[in-house]
Scaffold this motif. Structure first.
Motif, short mmCIF file in Angstrom:
data_model
loop_
_atom_site.label_atom_id
_atom_site.label_comp_id
_atom_site.label_asym_id
_atom_site.label_seq_id
_atom_site.Cartn_x
_atom_site.Cartn_y
_atom_site.Cartn_z
N ALA A 184 0.82 -1.22 0.00
CA ALA A 184 0.00 0.00 0.00
C ALA A 184 0.85 1.27 0.00
N MET A 185 2.14 1.15 0.30
CA MET A 185 3.02 2.32 0.32
C MET A 185 3.48 2.65 -1.10
N PRO A 186 3.73 3.92 -1.41
CA PRO A 186 4.31 4.26 -2.72
C PRO A 186 5.67 3.58 -2.87
N PRO A 187 6.09 3.25 -4.09
CA PRO A 187 7.35 2.53 -4.31
C PRO A 187 8.55 3.16 -3.60
N LYS A 188 8.59 4.49 -3.55
CA LYS A 188 9.73 5.18 -2.94
C LYS A 188 9.89 4.83 -1.46
N TYR A 189 8.79 4.44 -0.78
CA TYR A 189 8.82 4.22 0.67
C TYR A 189 8.77 2.75 1.06
N PRO A 285 9.19 13.31 9.46
CA PRO A 285 8.10 12.40 9.83
C PRO A 285 6.77 12.81 9.22
N SER A 286 6.49 14.11 9.17
CA SER A 286 5.20 14.57 8.64
C SER A 286 5.04 14.19 7.17
N THR A 287 6.13 14.17 6.42
CA THR A 287 6.08 13.76 5.01
C THR A 287 5.78 12.27 4.91
N LEU A 288 6.44 11.48 5.75
CA LEU A 288 6.21 10.04 5.75
C LEU A 288 4.77 9.71 6.13
N TYR A 289 4.24 10.41 7.14
CA TYR A 289 2.90 10.09 7.63
C TYR A 289 1.82 10.32 6.58
N LYS A 290 2.07 11.20 5.63
CA LYS A 290 1.09 11.47 4.58
C LYS A 290 0.81 10.23 3.74
N VAL A 291 1.80 9.35 3.65
CA VAL A 291 1.59 8.10 2.90
C VAL A 291 1.41 6.89 3.81
N PHE A 292 1.98 6.99 5.02
CA PHE A 292 1.89 5.86 5.96
C PHE A 292 0.48 5.71 6.53
N TYR A 293 -0.15 6.82 6.89
CA TYR A 293 -1.48 6.75 7.49
C TYR A 293 -2.51 6.11 6.56
N PRO A 294 -2.57 6.50 5.27
CA PRO A 294 -3.52 5.82 4.37
C PRO A 294 -3.18 4.34 4.19
N ARG A 305 1.56 2.42 14.70
CA ARG A 305 2.45 3.57 14.59
C ARG A 305 3.70 3.15 13.82
N TRP A 306 4.41 4.13 13.27
CA TRP A 306 5.64 3.80 12.54
C TRP A 306 6.63 3.11 13.47
N HIS A 307 6.75 3.60 14.69
CA HIS A 307 7.70 3.01 15.64
C HIS A 307 7.33 1.58 15.99
N ASP A 308 6.05 1.21 15.80
CA ASP A 308 5.64 -0.16 16.08
C ASP A 308 6.28 -1.15 15.11
N LEU A 309 6.73 -0.67 13.97
CA LEU A 309 7.43 -1.55 13.03
C LEU A 309 8.74 -2.03 13.64
#
Length: 365
Positions: A184-189, A285-294, A305-309
Motif C-alpha cells: 500500500a506504500m508508494p514505491p519510494k517508501y 516524519p510529517s512527510t512520511l505520515y502522509k503516505v503511511f497513514y492511508p 504507529r511507525w515506531h511499532d514496526l
C-alpha cells in the motif's frame, strides 16, 4: 542559668553576661560568637538570626554564601552544565518550564520538603508519562544538589513515581499485515518500511543512512548517525546511545528490493541519503505520515504507529531464537531493560514452544 524562649535560648554566664544559642536549619546547634551585656541585646541578636533563616539568607558563621539559593537557579545551572542530545535538552527544558519551575522556581533548595514534593506530584496533570518524566528530572536535580552539599538529603522519594506504564499497548504487525502495508506504500517508501520492520532501525537512524553505509555484497547496514528534529531544526549526531552505533545484517530476502531502491531512489554519491526527501534533504516524519497513514488504514490497522514496526522487528528476531544479548545488539540497546520493552509474544510462538516441550518428554526413537 538558661532562659527558654520561642526560638533559641539564652543563658546567663558566671560573668553575668548573656550568651544566646539556637538550632540552625541544618539541625546543628550554634552559639553566638560573642556575649551580651543585657538579656534584651541577646534576644535582639536571636531575632536577627531568625529573620535571616526566614528570608533564606542565613549561613553558618564563616561559611561562604550559597551559590544557588533557589531551585530555579540550581536547575538552570544543572541543565546548562550537561552534555545532552538536542532532543533531551529540549525535553528537559519543557518539563522544567511547564511542570517543575512554576512550583519550585523561587523555592529555596533547603526549603524543599518531601511533603512539598508529594503535593506537587499529586497536583500535576493526569498524564502518566509526563508526570513520571518530570518527577525523575526533579529527583535527579535534587540528587546532584545533595552531592554538591547544598542539602543533606534528597526530599524526592516517592516509590514508583519515576516510572509509568506504557500508555500505548503495542500490537506488532503480522507478516500478512506487513506485506499488505508495503504494497500500500508508494514505491519510494517500500524499502524504508521493510528496513524499519525487518532490521528494527529507528526512524532517525534510517533517514541518516547514506549510500556509503549500505554494503549490499555483505548484506549489512552500518548505523553510525541519527537525525533528530527539534524546534530549532534538524540535528545530526550519533545514534540515541553508544550501543546504537552498530552493523545490522539485512535479511537476504530484502536485498533485491534494497538494491533496486538504491538504484531508483537514493541520492547520488557516497554521501547521498538512502531515503531522501523529495527536495533531497532529510525526510521529515510529517512527510512520511502522509503516505503511511492511508497505508495502515488500507490494511485495517489504524492503531499501527511507525515506531511499532521496530517492535515488529524485535518480535520477528526473537521468534528465530535470538538471545537477549543478540537482540540488544541488533536493536542498539545498552541495557536489557531497554531491549525488553520491545519484547512481545509472537502469535503462535507459544504453541511451538509447547510442542517442543512435548518432544522433550517423548523423544523420538
Amino acid at each position: 542559668m538558661a532562659g527558654k524562649r520561642g526560638f533559641g535560648s539564652i543563658r546567663r554566664l558566671p560573668s553575668k553576661r548573656y550568651q544566646p544559642r539556637y538550632t540552625g536549619p541544618d539541625g546543628l546547634r550554634y552559639t553566638a560568637p560573642h556575649t551580651f551585656d543585657t538579656k534584651l541585646d541577646a534576644e535582639g541578636w536571636l531575632t536577627d538570626v531568625r529573620r535571616e533563616i526566614t528570608a533564606d539568607t542565613w549561613r553558618p558563621a564563616g561559611a561562604a554564601p550559597p551559590k544557588y539559593r533557589t531551585v530555579g537557579d540550581y536547575a538552570e545551572s544543572w541543565l546548562t552544565a550537561r552534555t545532552l542530545k538536542p532532543r533531551t535538552t529540549e525535553h528537559y527544558r519543557q518539563l522544567l518550564d511547564r511542570l517543575i519551575l512554576p512550583t519550585f522556581a523561587d523555592t529555596a533548595i533547603v526549603a524543599v520538603t518531601a511533603d512539598g514534593v508529594r503535593r506537587w506530584h499529586t497536583s500535576m496533570p493526569p498524564r502518566p508519562t509526563q508526570r513520571s518524566h518530570a518527577y525523575a528530572l526533579l529527583k535527579a536535580i535534587l540528587r546532584d544538589a545533595v552531592d554538591d552539599g547544598l542539602i543533606p538529603a534528597n526530599p524526592a522519594h516517592i516509590r514508583g513515581a519515576g516510572s509509568a506504564r506504557r500508555a500505548h499497548k503495542v500490537k506488532p504487525a503480522t507478516l500478512a499485515e506487513l506485506a499488505g502495508l508495503v504494497e500500500a506504500m508508494p514505491p519510494k517508501y517500500r524499502a524504508l518500511t521493510l528496513v524499519a520492520a525487518w532490521c528494527g532501525l529507528r526512524f532517525g537512524e534510517q533517514v541518516e543512512l547514506r549510500r556509503k553505509d549500505v554494503d549490499l555484497s555483505a548484506g549489512v547496514l552500518h548505523v553510525r548517525r541519527g537525525a533528530v528534529r527539534t524546534k530549532t531544526g534538524i540535528s545530526i549526531g550519533g545514534p540515541k546511545s553508544a550501543a546504537g552505533v552498530r552493523d545490522v545484517s539485512v535479511p537476504p530476502h530484502l536485498l533485491p528490493m534494497l538494491r533496486k531502491h538504491v538504484y531508483d531512489h537514493a541520492a547520488p554519491g557516497r554521501e547521498g541519503l538512502l531515503f531522501p526527501a523529495g527536495h533531497g534533504g532529510t525526510l521529515a516524519p510529517s512527510t512520511l505520515y502522509k503516505v503511511f497513514y492511508p497505508a495502515r488504514e488500507a490494511i485495517g490497522r489504524p492503531d499501527l504507529r511507525w515506531h511499532d514496526l521496530r517492535h515488529t522487528g524485535a518480535v520477528l528476531a526473537a521468534s528465530t531464537g535470538a538471545t537477549l544479548a543478540e537482540l540488544m545488539a541488533r536493536l542498539g540497546h545498552s541495557t536489557p531493560a531497554a531491549a525488553l520493552v520491545y519484547q512481545h509474544a509472537a502469535d503462535g510462538r507459544d504453541a511451538i514452544i509447547a510442542a517442543k516441550l512435548s518432544e522433550l518428554a517423548n523423544p523420538k526413537g
